[in-house]
Scaffold this active site. Structure first.
Site, PDB file in Angstrom:
ATOM      1  N   HIS A  48      13.929  14.075  -1.267  1.00 16.79           N
ATOM      2  CA  HIS A  48      12.882  13.154  -1.740  1.00 16.79           C
ATOM      3  C   HIS A  48      13.265  12.529  -3.078  1.00 16.79           C
ATOM      4  CE1 HIS A  48       8.343  12.210  -1.885  1.00 16.79           C
ATOM      5  NE2 HIS A  48       8.881  11.654  -2.949  1.00 16.79           N
ATOM      6  N   HIS A  73      13.516   8.217  -4.686  1.00 20.41           N
ATOM      7  CA  HIS A  73      13.323   6.791  -4.389  1.00 20.41           C
ATOM      8  C   HIS A  73      14.419   6.017  -5.094  1.00 20.41           C
ATOM      9  CE1 HIS A  73       9.057   7.405  -3.022  1.00 20.41           C
ATOM     10  NE2 HIS A  73       9.215   8.492  -3.757  1.00 20.41           N
ATOM     11  N   HIS A 105       3.929  10.352   1.754  1.00 23.39           N
ATOM     12  CA  HIS A 105       3.393  10.975   0.544  1.00 23.39           C
ATOM     13  C   HIS A 105       1.932  11.335   0.805  1.00 23.39           C
ATOM     14  CE1 HIS A 105       6.942   9.282  -1.295  1.00 23.39           C
ATOM     15  NE2 HIS A 105       6.608   9.680  -2.500  1.00 23.39           N
ATOM     16  N   GLU A 147      -0.704  14.548  -3.128  1.00 25.90           N
ATOM     17  CA  GLU A 147      -0.126  14.438  -4.480  1.00 25.90           C
ATOM     18  C   GLU A 147      -1.261  14.020  -5.428  1.00 25.90           C
ATOM     19  OE1 GLU A 147       2.371  11.020  -5.090  1.00 25.90           O
ATOM     20  OE2 GLU A 147       3.380  11.869  -6.834  1.00 25.90           O
ATOM     21  N   ASP A 192      12.296  13.177  -7.027  1.00 25.49           N
ATOM     22  CA  ASP A 192      11.376  12.035  -6.848  1.00 25.49           C
ATOM     23  C   ASP A 192      11.925  10.768  -7.531  1.00 25.49           C
ATOM     24  OD1 ASP A 192       9.150  10.807  -5.799  1.00 25.49           O
ATOM     25  OD2 ASP A 192       7.683  11.782  -7.076  1.00 25.49           O
ATOM     26  N   ASP A 193      11.715  10.629  -8.830  1.00 15.99           N
ATOM     27  CA  ASP A 193      12.187   9.439  -9.562  1.00 15.99           C
ATOM     28  C   ASP A 193      12.823   9.933 -10.864  1.00 15.99           C
ATOM     29  OD1 ASP A 193      10.764   7.308  -7.822  1.00 15.99           O
ATOM     30  OD2 ASP A 193       9.166   8.702  -8.364  1.00 15.99           O
TER      31      ASP A 193
HETATM   32  N1  ADE Z   1       6.864   5.950  -5.314  1.00 12.13           N
HETATM   33  C1  ADE Z   1       7.804   6.456  -6.106  1.00 12.13           C
HETATM   34  N2  ADE Z   1       7.429   7.668  -6.567  1.00 12.13           N
HETATM   35  C2  ADE Z   1       6.213   7.925  -6.051  1.00 12.13           C
HETATM   36  C3  ADE Z   1       5.305   9.002  -6.143  1.00 12.13           C
HETATM   37  N3  ADE Z   1       5.554  10.091  -6.867  1.00 12.13           N
HETATM   38  N4  ADE Z   1       4.143   8.901  -5.466  1.00 12.13           N
HETATM   39  C4  ADE Z   1       3.876   7.823  -4.733  1.00 12.13           C
HETATM   40  N5  ADE Z   1       4.701   6.790  -4.616  1.00 12.13           N
HETATM   41  C5  ADE Z   1       5.868   6.830  -5.261  1.00 12.13           C
HETATM   42 ZN    ZN Z   2       8.010  10.131  -4.048  1.00  7.07          ZN
END
Ligand code: ADE
Ligand code: ZN
Length: 332
Positions: free
Chosen positions: A18, A20, A198, A201, A279-280
């Site tokens: 996971h 992006h 997703h 969260e 994630d990011d």
């Molecule tokens: N897009 C990128 N990161 C995200 C996240 N944590 N939740 C939802 N959309 C996303």
């Molecule tokens: Zn994500």
């Protein structure tokens, strides 16, 4: 934490399911890409200590969109993918699945093919240079709505590529329901693509129920708030649905106030198939390697449990059977 455990974790084969692509751009690379494309970035995109500037979930999504706005050429996608995969490989990652969003490319006039060719080049270059295997999940954006999601799913089906292994959805979980996106997910699933969304969260367990009861998903992005409903936890185990857990992201986005409140251990103890993910990474000051280190340091996991997580993650990956078998053997 003991130095030798840290080193052993560093060397452990890791699997990331996971991340992006648009959220993997380092601030330095954003500036380089913006400059070569002649785009001026908003002054307030970065903080004084050179992190992305945002303060809540919607602010994060806006900063993420702003950073993606400077991507205009296949080379830009290639460079992000390559840099991200290099960092993953340096931390022992052997396999990474990354979401890419055709809507972000289209917003700046790039075609699906241009976006894809850049990502594929980045994956090929990284595999050649570092041995890491990369695959892609085409992602729709929830807040752009179900009709746009259906267009993205159809693009996926019309443009197959061996590196594209799945369909997913990110974006603002507070808009629309999961069920609203069933037409898009059903198109992708009917063409043989594995699916993830997703859920759980920003919203609670009801969002995960909505996803597993209405979408053909075998994995859930995050899903951590499932712990608020014991029946849901049991159902995830029963159906073998895997959670892509991203503790650093959850703290950064204030899903939990601190790691001590994070439910990673509860999820593992329930026997839910679990992977550890970034994630990011630059947005949340994390990496998949840091997430593994944190799982030991902050959650008390030992090397054997971390190896088990890599194993479970590889099994839950959307890779083809041969790739899975080969990489499972590497994890040992
Ligand atoms: N897009 C990128 N990161 C995200 C996240 N944590 N939740 C939802 N959309 C996303
Ligand atoms: Zn994500």
């Amino acid at each position: 934490m003991q130095q030798d455990l840290q080193t052993q974790i560093q060397q452990l084969p890791k699997v990331e399911l996971h991340s992006h692509l648009e959220g993997c751009i380092q601030p330095d690379l954003v500036r380089t890409i913006a400059q070569r494309n002649g785009i001026s970035l908003k002054q307030d995109l970065f903080t004084a200590d050179d992190m992305f500037a945002w303060s809540d979930f919607v602010g994060f999504l806006n900063a993420y969109d702003e950073a993606s706005f400077c991507l205009r050429k296949p080379q830009d996608y290639r460079d992000i993918m390559y840099t991200y995969m290099q960092q993953c490989a340096e931390e022992g990652t052997i396999y990474a699945e990354t979401f890419i969003s055709p809507d972000h490319a289209a917003a700046v006039g790039m075609s699906y093919d241009e976006m894809l060719s850049g990502c594929v080049q980045g994956i090929d270059d990284a595999q050649r240079d570092f041995g890491i295997v990369g695959r892609l999940i085409i992602s729709c954006v929830r807040h752009l709505g179900p009709e746009q999601a259906l267009i993205v799913a159809q693009q996926l089906v019309d443009n197959p590529h061996p590196y594209i292994v799945g369909f997913g959805m990110g974006g603002n979980e507070s808009m629309f329901t999961q069920a609203d996106f069933a037409p898009a997910f059903n198109v992708a699933a009917a063409a043989g693509y594995a699916c993830t969304t997703h859920a759980g969260e920003v919203l609670g367990p009801e969002s995960v129920w909505d996803a597993i009861d209405n979408l053909p998903v075998t994995r859930i992005g995050h899903g951590v708030r499932s712990v608020e409903d014991p029946a849901l936890m049991a159902e995830l185990v029963k159906r073998g649905i895997a959670l892509e857990v991203c503790p650093g992201s959850n703290i950064a986005l204030s899903v939990y106030p601190d790691l001590a409140s994070h439910p990673l251990n509860k999820i593992l103890e329930a026997g839910i198939s679990t992977s550890l993910n970034s994630d990011d990474p630059p947005f949340f000051a994390t990496t998949v390697g840091s997430e593994y280190q944190s799982a030991a340091q902050d959650f008390g996991l030992d090397l054997q449990q971390l190896r088990h997580i890599s194993h479970i993650a590889m099994q839950a990956s959307f890779a083809d059977a041969d790739t899975k078998a080969r990489l499972l053997a590497v994890i040992g």
